[in-house]
Design a protein around this motif. Structure first.
Motif, PDB file in Angstrom:
ATOM      1  N   GLY A 129       0.760  -1.314  -0.017  1.00 27.33           N
ATOM      2  CA  GLY A 129      -0.085   0.041  -0.083  1.00 27.33           C
ATOM      3  C   GLY A 129       0.914   1.353  -0.226  1.00 27.33           C
ATOM      4  O   GLY A 129       0.159   2.013  -0.671  1.00 27.33           O
ATOM      5  N   LEU A 130       1.979   1.303   0.690  1.00 26.36           N
ATOM      6  CA  LEU A 130       3.054   2.087   0.686  1.00 26.36           C
ATOM      7  C   LEU A 130       3.568   2.665  -0.822  1.00 26.36           C
ATOM      8  O   LEU A 130       3.200   4.144  -0.834  1.00 26.36           O
ATOM      9  CB  LEU A 130       3.979   2.048   1.688  1.00 26.36           C
ATOM     10  CG  LEU A 130       3.845   2.638   3.317  1.00 26.36           C
ATOM     11  CD1 LEU A 130       4.638   1.668   4.064  1.00 26.36           C
ATOM     12  CD2 LEU A 130       3.960   4.381   3.522  1.00 26.36           C
ATOM     13  N   ALA A 131       3.854   2.093  -1.098  1.00 26.37           N
ATOM     14  CA  ALA A 131       4.473   1.933  -2.498  1.00 26.37           C
ATOM     15  C   ALA A 131       3.222   2.199  -3.662  1.00 26.37           C
ATOM     16  O   ALA A 131       3.745   3.034  -4.538  1.00 26.37           O
ATOM     17  CB  ALA A 131       5.511   0.221  -3.282  1.00 26.37           C
ATOM     18  N   PHE A 132       2.646   1.573  -3.517  1.00 21.93           N
ATOM     19  CA  PHE A 132       1.106   2.317  -4.856  1.00 21.93           C
ATOM     20  C   PHE A 132       0.922   3.481  -4.645  1.00 21.93           C
ATOM     21  O   PHE A 132       0.537   3.914  -5.464  1.00 21.93           O
ATOM     22  CB  PHE A 132      -0.031   0.919  -4.821  1.00 21.93           C
ATOM     23  CG  PHE A 132      -0.554   1.186  -5.811  1.00 21.93           C
ATOM     24  CD1 PHE A 132      -0.214   1.146  -7.318  1.00 21.93           C
ATOM     25  CD2 PHE A 132      -1.989   1.443  -5.538  1.00 21.93           C
ATOM     26  CE1 PHE A 132      -1.424   1.439  -8.638  1.00 21.93           C
ATOM     27  CE2 PHE A 132      -3.024   1.985  -6.170  1.00 21.93           C
ATOM     28  CZ  PHE A 132      -2.438   1.360  -7.739  1.00 21.93           C
ATOM     29  N   GLY A 133       0.561   2.935  -2.997  1.00 20.22           N
ATOM     30  CA  GLY A 133       0.181   4.777  -2.919  1.00 20.22           C
ATOM     31  C   GLY A 133       0.946   6.021  -3.060  1.00 20.22           C
ATOM     32  O   GLY A 133       0.654   6.775  -3.664  1.00 20.22           O
ATOM     33  N   GLN A 134       1.878   5.822  -3.066  1.00 20.29           N
ATOM     34  CA  GLN A 134       2.684   6.976  -3.470  1.00 20.29           C
ATOM     35  C   GLN A 134       3.752   7.458  -4.756  1.00 20.29           C
ATOM     36  O   GLN A 134       2.811   8.150  -5.058  1.00 20.29           O
ATOM     37  CB  GLN A 134       4.507   6.813  -2.470  1.00 20.29           C
ATOM     38  CG  GLN A 134       5.096   7.119  -1.411  1.00 20.29           C
ATOM     39  CD  GLN A 134       5.720   6.705  -1.084  1.00 20.29           C
ATOM     40  OE1 GLN A 134       6.770   7.353  -0.401  1.00 20.29           O
ATOM     41  NE2 GLN A 134       5.584   5.521  -0.151  1.00 20.29           N
ATOM     42  N   LEU A 135       2.877   5.723  -5.560  1.00 19.95           N
ATOM     43  CA  LEU A 135       2.806   6.567  -7.668  1.00 19.95           C
ATOM     44  C   LEU A 135       1.746   7.407  -8.002  1.00 19.95           C
ATOM     45  O   LEU A 135       1.876   8.091  -8.417  1.00 19.95           O
ATOM     46  CB  LEU A 135       2.651   5.101  -7.719  1.00 19.95           C
ATOM     47  CG  LEU A 135       3.963   3.864  -7.477  1.00 19.95           C
ATOM     48  CD1 LEU A 135       4.268   2.730  -8.372  1.00 19.95           C
ATOM     49  CD2 LEU A 135       4.964   5.472  -8.027  1.00 19.95           C
ATOM     50  N   LEU A 136       0.869   7.069  -7.030  1.00 23.58           N
ATOM     51  CA  LEU A 136      -0.567   8.106  -6.922  1.00 23.58           C
ATOM     52  C   LEU A 136      -0.484   9.623  -5.994  1.00 23.58           C
ATOM     53  O   LEU A 136      -0.970  10.405  -7.165  1.00 23.58           O
ATOM     54  CB  LEU A 136      -1.518   7.604  -6.247  1.00 23.58           C
ATOM     55  CG  LEU A 136      -2.505   5.843  -7.234  1.00 23.58           C
ATOM     56  CD1 LEU A 136      -3.385   4.963  -5.984  1.00 23.58           C
ATOM     57  CD2 LEU A 136      -2.603   6.052  -8.628  1.00 23.58           C
ATOM     58  N   ILE A 137      -0.104   9.453  -5.255  1.00 21.72           N
ATOM     59  CA  ILE A 137      -0.587  10.698  -4.935  1.00 21.72           C
ATOM     60  C   ILE A 137       1.058  11.807  -5.055  1.00 21.72           C
ATOM     61  O   ILE A 137       0.859  12.748  -4.831  1.00 21.72           O
ATOM     62  CB  ILE A 137       0.139  10.693  -2.834  1.00 21.72           C
ATOM     63  CG1 ILE A 137      -1.083   9.920  -2.906  1.00 21.72           C
ATOM     64  CG2 ILE A 137       0.008  11.608  -1.901  1.00 21.72           C
ATOM     65  CD1 ILE A 137      -1.382   8.702  -1.019  1.00 21.72           C
ATOM     66  N   GLY A 138       2.289  10.896  -5.068  1.00 24.41           N
ATOM     67  CA  GLY A 138       3.609  12.303  -5.776  1.00 24.41           C
ATOM     68  C   GLY A 138       2.933  13.259  -6.713  1.00 24.41           C
ATOM     69  O   GLY A 138       2.836  14.538  -6.714  1.00 24.41           O
ATOM     70  N   PRO A 139       2.695  12.336  -8.175  1.00 21.66           N
ATOM     71  CA  PRO A 139       2.148  13.316  -9.455  1.00 21.66           C
ATOM     72  C   PRO A 139       0.438  13.918  -8.180  1.00 21.66           C
ATOM     73  O   PRO A 139       0.829  15.293  -9.519  1.00 21.66           O
ATOM     74  CB  PRO A 139       2.107  12.212 -10.434  1.00 21.66           C
ATOM     75  CG  PRO A 139       2.523  11.120  -9.935  1.00 21.66           C
ATOM     76  CD  PRO A 139       2.509  10.443  -8.504  1.00 21.66           C
ATOM     77  N   LEU A 140       0.129  13.774  -7.912  1.00 20.15           N
ATOM     78  CA  LEU A 140      -1.139  14.658  -7.319  1.00 20.15           C
ATOM     79  C   LEU A 140      -0.791  15.744  -5.877  1.00 20.15           C
ATOM     80  O   LEU A 140      -1.093  16.602  -6.946  1.00 20.15           O
ATOM     81  CB  LEU A 140      -2.419  13.345  -6.586  1.00 20.15           C
ATOM     82  CG  LEU A 140      -3.477  14.021  -6.440  1.00 20.15           C
ATOM     83  CD1 LEU A 140      -4.122  14.409  -7.242  1.00 20.15           C
ATOM     84  CD2 LEU A 140      -4.282  12.952  -5.071  1.00 20.15           C
ATOM     85  N   SER A 141       0.456  15.219  -5.811  1.00 21.46           N
ATOM     86  CA  SER A 141       0.712  16.471  -4.728  1.00 21.46           C
ATOM     87  C   SER A 141       1.016  17.804  -5.644  1.00 21.46           C
ATOM     88  O   SER A 141       1.452  18.783  -5.378  1.00 21.46           O
ATOM     89  CB  SER A 141       1.449  16.100  -4.078  1.00 21.46           C
ATOM     90  OG  SER A 141       3.034  15.359  -4.021  1.00 21.46           O
TER      91      SER A 141
END
Length: 407
Positions: A55-67
């Motif tokens: 979850g940490l790995a996949f979530g960062q791929l989504l949240i990084g570009p979003l941020s």
């Protein structure tokens, strides 16, 4: 930025990053109890740790570009809210399958805190200054892995394993207040990236074409794999093989975390005289030698538990020197997409860690299985550093411009 403002920034960002180690480590003393209570195997319980890391790995791929597109604060607050909800539902979970799914959601929530904190640091600092501040952050967040198993052990004295998730939910609520009132937006509207999915794909492709960046990301991930192999296997090794009780395990685990934290603070002093790439090389060579020594001790039984603890301490200290410097060198190359770059870095870190945890479980629950993965992670990190990154080509990192992000 004044010394007081810098300290305040470290405390706020350290609190954000701390939710990750707490979520990962706080329930470690309860893993054997969870297996018994939910009538499952130790390998199945270790997969719940894998769920969190995935979850940490996949979530960062989504949240990084979003941020990078909408700013840092909104994704951060949404992620913490998801973590709180998942923690509450873990208290009610009837089976190991449900726990695994909820731990995945916890990881997605924690990803927001991890990637946003890293992006904020990169918004304000780069190069050597980034490595120095990140070392200070590791002091703050390093308290979490020291305290987490001890806190978990304390909770298990008056509650069962579900009480750990009550505590995580409460911490998430407090963290929401800290983030709401203690952290300003650090990404100006004019600097935000637009373009949606296509732009995100283009940025990721650009990052992946940078051989040095990719190599440094892999180095960080493999060093983290060694660390997470220790996290995944330590409760079973120390409690079942060496006979430590829950409180003794908390102390042994905390001693290892002290080694990691001490090394991060030594790194601040070393950076005054040596470039981060030189420190990184020395750390990985030391960690590789210590990892192979640990494997030898595990296979022969020489020295018993004291030798295992001493060698693990050196491995963790080497990781404590490597982890601030490899990300600093990587992110200094891509300040224009700090959130996305930090997301890719974090995703690889925790993605490789997610693979390391079940690998330990598949090999067994003893010291040899844990040592194989710990040593393998360090050997692979050193190989990638020399074969892919090639430290002599890194050059000098740049010095930063600094802004203020705290109230």
């Amino acid at each position: 930025m004044s010394a007081g403002q810098r300290l305040r920034l470290v405390l706020v960002l350290g609190s954000l990053i701390a939710i990750g180690p707490l979520t990962i480590d706080m329930y470690l003393p309860a893993l054997p109890d969870i297996a018994v209570d939910l009538h499952t195997s130790s390998a199945a319980v270790q997969l719940t740790l894998t769920g969190t890391l995935a979850g940490l790995a996949f979530g960062q791929l989504l949240i990084g570009p979003l941020s990078d597109a909408v700013g840092r604060r909104a994704p951060l607050l949404a992620g913490i809210a998801l973590h709180v909800v998942a923690s509450v539902l873990c208290v009610l979970a009837p089976s190991i399958t449900v726990v695994g799914v909820l731990r995945l959601l916890q990881g997605l929530g924690v990803a927001a805190a991890s990637v946003v904190a890293m992006a904020v640091v990169r918004d304000l600092f780069s190069g050597t200054a980034f490595a120095r501040l990140f070392s200070r952050l590791m002091l703050v967040m390093g308290v979490a892995p020291i305290l987490a198993p001890t806190l978990g052990s304390g909770l298990l004295r008056w509650s069962d394993w579900r009480g750990v998730f009550v505590a995580l939910a409460v911490f998430g609520v407090l963290l929401t207040a800290v983030a709401s009132f203690g952290l300003r937006e650090t990404l100006p509207v004019a600097a935000r990236r637009r373009g949606g999915v296509a732009e995100t794909a283009r940025v990721y492709a650009s990052l992946l074409r940078d051989r040095t960046f990719v190599g440094l990301v892999l180095v960080t991930g493999l060093a983290m794999a060694a660390l997470f192999a220790y996290v995944a296997g330590s409760s079973f090794v120390f409690q079942e093989q060496y006979g430590l009780d829950e409180q003794e395990f908390g102390l042994a685990f905390g001693a290892g975390a002290v080694g990691l934290i001490a090394a991060t603070q030594l790194n601040v002093r070393l950076l005054r005289r040596h470039p981060p790439q030189r420190i990184l090389v020395t750390a990985l060579v030391t960690g590789t030698v210590a990892g192979l020594t640990l494997l030898t001790i595990a296979a022969t039984g020489f020295g018993g538990l004291p030798a295992v603890l001493a060698t693990l301490w050196v491995v963790l200290a080497a990781a404590g020197l490597a982890m601030p410097n490899a990300p600093a060198l990587a992110l200094s190359r891509h300040g224009e997409a700090a959130g996305t770059a930090a997301a890719l870095l974090g995703a690889v870190q925790f993605g490789v860690g997610a693979l390391a945890a079940p690998l330990v479980g598949m090999l067994g629950t003893g010291i040899v299985a844990m040592a194989v993965v710990v040593a393998g992670g360090m050997v692979a990190a050193l190989a990638v550093l020399f074969l892919v990154v090639r430290p002599a080509r890194l050059g000098e990192v740049t010095q930063p411009a600094v802004a203020v992000a705290v109230h």
